[in-house]
Design an enzyme around this catalytic site. Structure first.
Site, PDB file in Angstrom:
ATOM      1  N   HIS A  46       0.824  -1.199   0.000  1.00  0.00           N
ATOM      2  CA  HIS A  46       0.000   0.000   0.000  1.00  0.00           C
ATOM      3  C   HIS A  46       0.869   1.264   0.000  1.00  0.00           C
ATOM      4  CE1 HIS A  46       0.811  -0.692   4.253  1.00  0.00           C
ATOM      5  NE2 HIS A  46       0.475   0.550   4.504  1.00  0.00           N
ATOM      6  N   THR A  49       2.238   4.156  -4.621  1.00  0.00           N
ATOM      7  CA  THR A  49       3.215   4.068  -5.716  1.00  0.00           C
ATOM      8  C   THR A  49       4.467   3.309  -5.302  1.00  0.00           C
ATOM      9  OG1 THR A  49       4.023   6.244  -4.993  1.00  0.00           O
ATOM     10  CG2 THR A  49       2.546   6.208  -6.895  1.00  0.00           C
ATOM     11  N   ARG A  50       5.147   2.742  -6.320  1.00  0.00           N
ATOM     12  CA  ARG A  50       6.464   2.134  -6.147  1.00  0.00           C
ATOM     13  C   ARG A  50       7.318   2.480  -7.363  1.00  0.00           C
ATOM     14  NH1 ARG A  50       4.174   1.477  -2.070  1.00  0.00           N
ATOM     15  NH2 ARG A  50       4.119  -0.324  -0.669  1.00  0.00           N
ATOM     16  N   LYS A 264       6.176  12.666  -2.065  1.00  0.00           N
ATOM     17  CA  LYS A 264       6.222  11.463  -1.223  1.00  0.00           C
ATOM     18  C   LYS A 264       7.675  11.048  -1.047  1.00  0.00           C
ATOM     19  CE  LYS A 264       5.068   6.517  -1.313  1.00  0.00           C
ATOM     20  NZ  LYS A 264       4.476   5.426  -2.117  1.00  0.00           N
ATOM     21  N   HIS A 268      14.866   3.986   3.022  1.00  0.00           N
ATOM     22  CA  HIS A 268      15.046   2.559   2.799  1.00  0.00           C
ATOM     23  C   HIS A 268      15.695   1.876   4.004  1.00  0.00           C
ATOM     24  CE1 HIS A 268      15.658  -1.185   0.663  1.00  0.00           C
ATOM     25  NE2 HIS A 268      16.938  -1.153   0.977  1.00  0.00           N
ATOM     26  N   CYS A 314       4.213   0.859   6.508  1.00  0.00           N
ATOM     27  CA  CYS A 314       4.071  -0.452   5.889  1.00  0.00           C
ATOM     28  C   CYS A 314       5.200  -1.346   6.391  1.00  0.00           C
ATOM     29  CB  CYS A 314       4.073  -0.354   4.362  1.00  0.00           C
ATOM     30  SG  CYS A 314       5.607   0.271   3.655  1.00  0.00           S
ATOM     31  N   LYS A 347       8.387  -3.663  -7.763  1.00  0.00           N
ATOM     32  CA  LYS A 347       8.544  -3.415  -9.200  1.00  0.00           C
ATOM     33  C   LYS A 347       8.638  -4.714 -10.003  1.00  0.00           C
ATOM     34  CE  LYS A 347      12.459  -1.205  -8.435  1.00  0.00           C
ATOM     35  NZ  LYS A 347      12.740  -1.597  -7.035  1.00  0.00           N
TER      36      LYS A 347
END
Length: 378
Positions: A46, A49-50, A264, A268, A314, A347
């Site tokens: 969720h 976007t990725r 956004k 990482h 997430c 992706k």
């Protein structure tokens, strides 16, 4: 309802739903089981976007897989008529002495990708909202961009069901029993058997006991959208981006503002360890949820460091080397495992679903899976 299938897919999120589609499209009797109702907010897909990019560090298998995934996302767009992939371009920016930049450049040359090497000054001129230090350089990948993650899962769900797959949502798996020639899966909705099994549980691998202990740790990750100066960061003119690299202490990624959403950005590295069954704290529960992201914007894109418009959390599921796990069960040749996608897997979901369907039906695939073997952790 039917209780016996050719293949059962446990975990119908990013990879599992894709696999379900490719199986059902071949006429394989397929059951998809998920503890929630995909797409949902309890996993890793969720947040809208990725990024999708092709110039990867590490094994060349990633670039090969990314290019195949790109083709399959466009195929899914054609099948559904829905906009799923945006070629915004992706700017990778890091210190000029970061070795990962050279690796990405070399990979791009190997695969014939369209990339540009840019100085910090060239980046500022092209995207005035970017204010990188002079010691930074950029690698701009023109054909890269982003996919709409929840829309992609929803599209694969629609297509899988249209081809005859069965989905049982909100149906956690309690136990798996494997034997030669099949597997039995126990749920509150019933007991189901299959000739072959695909297990893709994301951050929830620990929820099925000792079926297969894997070195996967789940991590809570925060992402936020920040108010940004109009005219500098809008979709259509501003790219997706990564800032920092291996060992730099700055490892961020992000997206342009879409219809006023704000920029956004996520980080990482870092995050809080999480175990299935434990509370999952909402955005803002920790000061660093906002602070880490705001500090990055203030350093690299200060005119995008306005108020937080939205924040979500997430789950990453990290392997020790952050490479994936795509392999057969060490003791059962008819059970395939897909996990440990380490925050950079979405992706590839289209291609990994295709690969899993090939493994379940033919026991082989043309994709190189050697970097993803379970045996590397012994």
């Amino acid at each position: 309802m039917r209780t016996s299938y050719d293949v059962i897919v446990i975990g119908a999120g990013s990879m599992g739903m894709s696999a379900g589609y490719f199986l059902a499209k071949q006429g394989v009797k397929t059951l998809l089981l998920d503890a929630f109702d995909p797409p949902h907010t309890s996993g890793s897909h969720h947040g809208d976007t990725r990024l999708i990019r092709h110039a990867y560090t590490g094994s060349a298998a990633y670039t090969s897989l990314a290019l195949r995934a790109d083709r399959l996302w466009t195929d899914l767009e054609a099948a559904t008529g829905e906009r799923l992939l945006v070629r915004s371009g992706v700017l990778n920016a890091a210190s000029a002495d970061d070795r990962s930049m050279e690796e990405k450049w070399n990979r791009a040359q190997e695969f014939g990708l369209q990339v540009e090497s840019l100085s910090a000054d060239e980046i500022r001129k092209r995207w005035p909202g970017m204010e990188l230090p002079e010691t930074y350089r950029g690698l701009y990948e023109n054909e890269a961009g982003y996919v709409f993650s929840e829309a992609c899962v929803r599209a694969y769900r629609q297509q899988a069901l249209a081809h005859g797959a069965v989905l049982l949502a909100n149906t956690p798996v309690k136990r798996i029993e494997a034997a030669n020639g099949g597997a039995t899966v126990y749920t509150d909705a019933g007991v189901f058997t299959a000739d072959r099994l695909i297990v893709s549980l994301g951050a929830w691998f620990g929820s099925i006991g000792n079926f297969l202990p894997l070195p996967i740790r789940a991590v809570r990750k925060a992402v936020a959208w920040f108010a940004s100066e109009k005219g500098l960061f809008e979709e259509g003119s501003f790219p997706g981006f990564t800032i920092g690299g291996e060992g730099t202490g700055t490892d961020y990624y992000g997206f342009p503002s879409m219809n006023g959403s704000g920029v956004k950005i996520g980080r990482h590295d870092s995050g809080q360890l999480w175990t299935p069954g434990q509370p999952f704290e909402p955005f803002g529960a920790y000061p660093e949820d906002e602070q880490d992201l705001r500090q990055a914007l203030q350093a690299f894109m200060p005119r995008a460091a306005g108020k937080v418009l939205r924040g979500v959390v997430c789950k990453y599921e990290l392997t020790p080397d952050e490479d994936f796990i795509i392999d057969k069960h060490p003791e059962h040749d008819h059970i395939w495992i897909a996990g440990g996608f380490s925050g950079h897997g979405f992706k590839f979901a289209s291609a990994i679903g295709e690969v899993l369907s090939e493994l379940a039906t033919k026991q082989t695939t043309e994709q190189d899976l050697s970097p993803f073997a379970i045996s590397r952790f012994k």
